[in-house]
Design a protein around this motif. Structure first.
Motif, PDB file in Angstrom:
ATOM      1  N   THR A  24       0.819  -1.218   0.000  1.00  0.00           N
ATOM      2  CA  THR A  24       0.000   0.000   0.000  1.00  0.00           C
ATOM      3  C   THR A  24       0.853   1.269   0.000  1.00  0.00           C
ATOM      4  OG1 THR A  24      -0.170  -0.073   2.415  1.00  0.00           O
ATOM      5  CG2 THR A  24      -1.963  -1.067   1.170  1.00  0.00           C
ATOM      6  N   SER A  25       1.916   1.286   0.787  1.00  0.00           N
ATOM      7  CA  SER A  25       2.744   2.490   0.937  1.00  0.00           C
ATOM      8  C   SER A  25       4.004   2.408   0.090  1.00  0.00           C
ATOM      9  CB  SER A  25       3.174   2.649   2.403  1.00  0.00           C
ATOM     10  OG  SER A  25       2.062   2.780   3.235  1.00  0.00           O
ATOM     11  N   PRO A  26       4.443   3.569  -0.458  1.00  0.00           N
ATOM     12  CA  PRO A  26       5.741   3.576  -1.127  1.00  0.00           C
ATOM     13  C   PRO A  26       6.850   3.275  -0.115  1.00  0.00           C
ATOM     14  CG  PRO A  26       4.522   5.611  -1.558  1.00  0.00           C
ATOM     15  CD  PRO A  26       3.783   4.859  -0.501  1.00  0.00           C
ATOM     16  N   VAL A  27       7.862   2.535  -0.539  1.00  0.00           N
ATOM     17  CA  VAL A  27       9.004   2.236   0.319  1.00  0.00           C
ATOM     18  C   VAL A  27      10.222   2.953  -0.247  1.00  0.00           C
ATOM     19  CG1 VAL A  27      10.527   0.437   1.213  1.00  0.00           C
ATOM     20  CG2 VAL A  27       8.055   0.031   1.055  1.00  0.00           C
ATOM     21  N   VAL A  28      10.869   3.740   0.615  1.00  0.00           N
ATOM     22  CA  VAL A  28      12.031   4.521   0.226  1.00  0.00           C
ATOM     23  C   VAL A  28      13.260   3.936   0.899  1.00  0.00           C
ATOM     24  CG1 VAL A  28      13.121   6.803   0.331  1.00  0.00           C
ATOM     25  CG2 VAL A  28      10.659   6.606  -0.112  1.00  0.00           C
ATOM     26  N   ARG A  29      14.258   3.559   0.099  1.00  0.00           N
ATOM     27  CA  ARG A  29      15.536   3.078   0.632  1.00  0.00           C
ATOM     28  C   ARG A  29      16.413   4.293   0.886  1.00  0.00           C
ATOM     29  NH1 ARG A  29      17.923  -2.436  -1.100  1.00  0.00           N
ATOM     30  NH2 ARG A  29      16.352  -2.914   0.477  1.00  0.00           N
ATOM     31  N   VAL A  30      17.140   4.280   2.002  1.00  0.00           N
ATOM     32  CA  VAL A  30      17.963   5.413   2.429  1.00  0.00           C
ATOM     33  C   VAL A  30      19.394   4.952   2.698  1.00  0.00           C
ATOM     34  CG1 VAL A  30      18.256   7.182   4.223  1.00  0.00           C
ATOM     35  CG2 VAL A  30      15.942   6.507   3.484  1.00  0.00           C
ATOM     36  N   GLY A  31      20.345   5.793   2.332  1.00  0.00           N
ATOM     37  CA  GLY A  31      21.751   5.545   2.638  1.00  0.00           C
ATOM     38  C   GLY A  31      22.487   6.863   2.722  1.00  0.00           C
ATOM     39  N   ILE A  32      23.801   6.791   2.923  1.00  0.00           N
ATOM     40  CA  ILE A  32      24.598   8.015   2.882  1.00  0.00           C
ATOM     41  C   ILE A  32      25.333   8.061   1.548  1.00  0.00           C
ATOM     42  CG2 ILE A  32      24.805   8.192   5.380  1.00  0.00           C
ATOM     43  CD1 ILE A  32      27.766   7.303   5.070  1.00  0.00           C
ATOM     44  N   THR A  33      25.657   9.260   1.132  1.00  0.00           N
ATOM     45  CA  THR A  33      26.248   9.458  -0.188  1.00  0.00           C
ATOM     46  C   THR A  33      27.724   9.063  -0.234  1.00  0.00           C
ATOM     47  OG1 THR A  33      26.911  11.733   0.277  1.00  0.00           O
ATOM     48  CG2 THR A  33      24.676  11.387  -0.629  1.00  0.00           C
ATOM     49  N   ASP A  34      28.219   8.936  -1.437  1.00  0.00           N
ATOM     50  CA  ASP A  34      29.633   8.668  -1.661  1.00  0.00           C
ATOM     51  C   ASP A  34      30.469   9.790  -1.049  1.00  0.00           C
ATOM     52  OD1 ASP A  34      31.814   7.213  -2.664  1.00  0.00           O
ATOM     53  OD2 ASP A  34      31.795   8.315  -4.563  1.00  0.00           O
ATOM     54  N   HIS A  35      30.015  11.017  -1.211  1.00  0.00           N
ATOM     55  CA  HIS A  35      30.712  12.163  -0.628  1.00  0.00           C
ATOM     56  C   HIS A  35      30.810  12.016   0.888  1.00  0.00           C
ATOM     57  CE1 HIS A  35      31.893  16.350   0.027  1.00  0.00           C
ATOM     58  NE2 HIS A  35      30.949  16.397   0.955  1.00  0.00           N
ATOM     59  N   ALA A  36      29.701  11.638   1.537  1.00  0.00           N
ATOM     60  CA  ALA A  36      29.672  11.490   2.994  1.00  0.00           C
ATOM     61  C   ALA A  36      30.598  10.380   3.465  1.00  0.00           C
ATOM     62  CB  ALA A  36      28.251  11.228   3.475  1.00  0.00           C
ATOM     63  N   GLN A  37      30.540   9.218   2.822  1.00  0.00           N
ATOM     64  CA  GLN A  37      31.390   8.115   3.268  1.00  0.00           C
ATOM     65  C   GLN A  37      32.856   8.446   3.058  1.00  0.00           C
ATOM     66  OE1 GLN A  37      33.524   5.782   1.668  1.00  0.00           O
ATOM     67  NE2 GLN A  37      33.209   6.676  -0.351  1.00  0.00           N
ATOM     68  N   ASP A  38      33.169   9.181   2.000  1.00  0.00           N
ATOM     69  CA  ASP A  38      34.552   9.584   1.745  1.00  0.00           C
ATOM     70  C   ASP A  38      35.037  10.563   2.822  1.00  0.00           C
ATOM     71  OD1 ASP A  38      36.923   9.600  -0.073  1.00  0.00           O
ATOM     72  OD2 ASP A  38      36.397  11.740  -0.212  1.00  0.00           O
ATOM     73  N   ALA A  39      34.183  11.515   3.189  1.00  0.00           N
ATOM     74  CA  ALA A  39      34.541  12.493   4.221  1.00  0.00           C
ATOM     75  C   ALA A  39      34.708  11.823   5.585  1.00  0.00           C
ATOM     76  CB  ALA A  39      33.480  13.591   4.291  1.00  0.00           C
ATOM     77  N   LEU A  40      33.894  10.799   5.864  1.00  0.00           N
ATOM     78  CA  LEU A  40      33.984  10.105   7.144  1.00  0.00           C
ATOM     79  C   LEU A  40      35.243   9.264   7.262  1.00  0.00           C
ATOM     80  CD1 LEU A  40      30.287   8.956   7.575  1.00  0.00           C
ATOM     81  CD2 LEU A  40      31.558  10.432   9.147  1.00  0.00           C
ATOM     82  N   GLY A  41      35.686   8.677   6.174  1.00  0.00           N
ATOM     83  CA  GLY A  41      36.807   7.747   6.234  1.00  0.00           C
ATOM     84  C   GLY A  41      36.307   6.345   6.532  1.00  0.00           C
ATOM     85  N   ASP A  42      37.165   5.520   7.101  1.00  0.00           N
ATOM     86  CA  ASP A  42      36.826   4.119   7.346  1.00  0.00           C
ATOM     87  C   ASP A  42      35.712   3.999   8.383  1.00  0.00           C
ATOM     88  OD1 ASP A  42      38.789   3.303   5.560  1.00  0.00           O
ATOM     89  OD2 ASP A  42      40.313   3.127   7.134  1.00  0.00           O
ATOM     90  N   ILE A  43      34.564   3.476   7.955  1.00  0.00           N
ATOM     91  CA  ILE A  43      33.409   3.318   8.839  1.00  0.00           C
ATOM     92  C   ILE A  43      33.584   2.037   9.644  1.00  0.00           C
ATOM     93  CG2 ILE A  43      30.901   2.989   8.935  1.00  0.00           C
ATOM     94  CD1 ILE A  43      30.785   4.863   6.440  1.00  0.00           C
ATOM     95  N   VAL A  44      33.441   2.173  10.985  1.00  0.00           N
ATOM     96  CA  VAL A  44      33.693   1.049  11.879  1.00  0.00           C
ATOM     97  C   VAL A  44      32.462   0.601  12.666  1.00  0.00           C
ATOM     98  CG1 VAL A  44      36.158   1.557  12.092  1.00  0.00           C
ATOM     99  CG2 VAL A  44      34.543   2.578  13.717  1.00  0.00           C
ATOM    100  N   PHE A  45      31.399   1.421  12.690  1.00  0.00           N
ATOM    101  CA  PHE A  45      30.202   1.070  13.454  1.00  0.00           C
ATOM    102  C   PHE A  45      29.013   1.837  12.903  1.00  0.00           C
ATOM    103  CE2 PHE A  45      27.262   1.917  17.018  1.00  0.00           C
ATOM    104  CZ  PHE A  45      26.958   0.614  17.380  1.00  0.00           C
ATOM    105  N   VAL A  46      27.845   1.183  12.884  1.00  0.00           N
ATOM    106  CA  VAL A  46      26.604   1.820  12.440  1.00  0.00           C
ATOM    107  C   VAL A  46      25.516   1.500  13.454  1.00  0.00           C
ATOM    108  CG1 VAL A  46      24.879   1.967  10.615  1.00  0.00           C
ATOM    109  CG2 VAL A  46      27.259   1.556  10.023  1.00  0.00           C
ATOM    110  N   GLN A  47      24.803   2.527  13.902  1.00  0.00           N
ATOM    111  CA  GLN A  47      23.633   2.348  14.769  1.00  0.00           C
ATOM    112  C   GLN A  47      22.414   2.733  13.954  1.00  0.00           C
ATOM    113  OE1 GLN A  47      23.432   4.954  18.143  1.00  0.00           O
ATOM    114  NE2 GLN A  47      21.453   4.197  18.759  1.00  0.00           N
ATOM    115  N   LEU A  48      21.482   1.792  13.798  1.00  0.00           N
ATOM    116  CA  LEU A  48      20.285   2.024  12.996  1.00  0.00           C
ATOM    117  C   LEU A  48      19.041   1.948  13.874  1.00  0.00           C
ATOM    118  CD1 LEU A  48      21.282  -0.140   9.900  1.00  0.00           C
ATOM    119  CD2 LEU A  48      21.408   2.349  10.139  1.00  0.00           C
ATOM    120  N   PRO A  49      17.936   2.549  13.429  1.00  0.00           N
ATOM    121  CA  PRO A  49      16.701   2.500  14.222  1.00  0.00           C
ATOM    122  C   PRO A  49      16.090   1.109  14.203  1.00  0.00           C
ATOM    123  CG  PRO A  49      16.259   3.461  12.088  1.00  0.00           C
ATOM    124  CD  PRO A  49      17.752   3.264  12.171  1.00  0.00           C
ATOM    125  N   GLU A  50      15.150   0.894  15.087  1.00  0.00           N
ATOM    126  CA  GLU A  50      14.413  -0.373  15.138  1.00  0.00           C
ATOM    127  C   GLU A  50      13.368  -0.397  14.017  1.00  0.00           C
ATOM    128  OE1 GLU A  50      14.762  -2.950  17.378  1.00  0.00           O
ATOM    129  OE2 GLU A  50      16.496  -1.892  18.210  1.00  0.00           O
TER     130      GLU A  50
END
Length: 134
Positions: A24-50
């Motif tokens: 019934t509802s549209p589903v939108v997939r979400v992520g961070i951009t290439d620019h964001a991951q590059d600025a962050l550097g090596d990602i070591v942990f992710v906390q996501l909602p329930e």
């Protein structure tokens, strides 16, 4: 850096892509951009909602921690978290390797009455102009 044309972007460096519907509802997939991951550097942990959490545009829904810093993840749309990318628990570096594919963060089911769930977000050209201006 890549900025695919098939999705929309926030000024907080999240991307949003309509995946279809949950029946019934549209589903939108979400992520961070290439620019964001590059600025962050090596990602070591992710906390996501329930799954089932209600989210509103512009509100923090999680965190991405790298060797450099911790950054909030913001909801680009209103809705209910329909899925989280469990793979990131054991392999957060997937975001660095494939931010627009296997490194997605959450799926959000958007209420039907919202209309075009990502229509107010930046298109690829506007997002590219934003990051080139910063």
């Amino acid at each position: 850096m890549a900025t695919p044309d098939d999705r929309r972007y926030t000024d907080q460096h999240e991307w949003a892509l309509v995946q279809g519907t949950d029946g019934t509802s549209p589903v939108v997939r979400v992520g961070i951009t290439d620019h964001a991951q590059d600025a962050l550097g090596d990602i070591v942990f992710v906390q996501l909602p329930e799954v089932g959490a209600e989210v509103a545009p512009g509100t923090a829904i999680g965190e991405v921690e790298s060797t450099k810093s911790v950054s909030d993840i913001y909801a680009p749309v209103k809705g209910v978290v329909a899925a989280v990318n469990e793979r990131l628990t054991d392999a957060p570096e997937t975001i660095n390797a494939d931010p627009y594919g296997a490194g997605w963060l959450v799926d959000i089911a958007v209420p039907v009455e919202v209309g075009d769930p990502i229509g107010l977000l930046l298109d690829a050209a506007a997002y590219q102009a934003l990051i080139e201006g910063s």
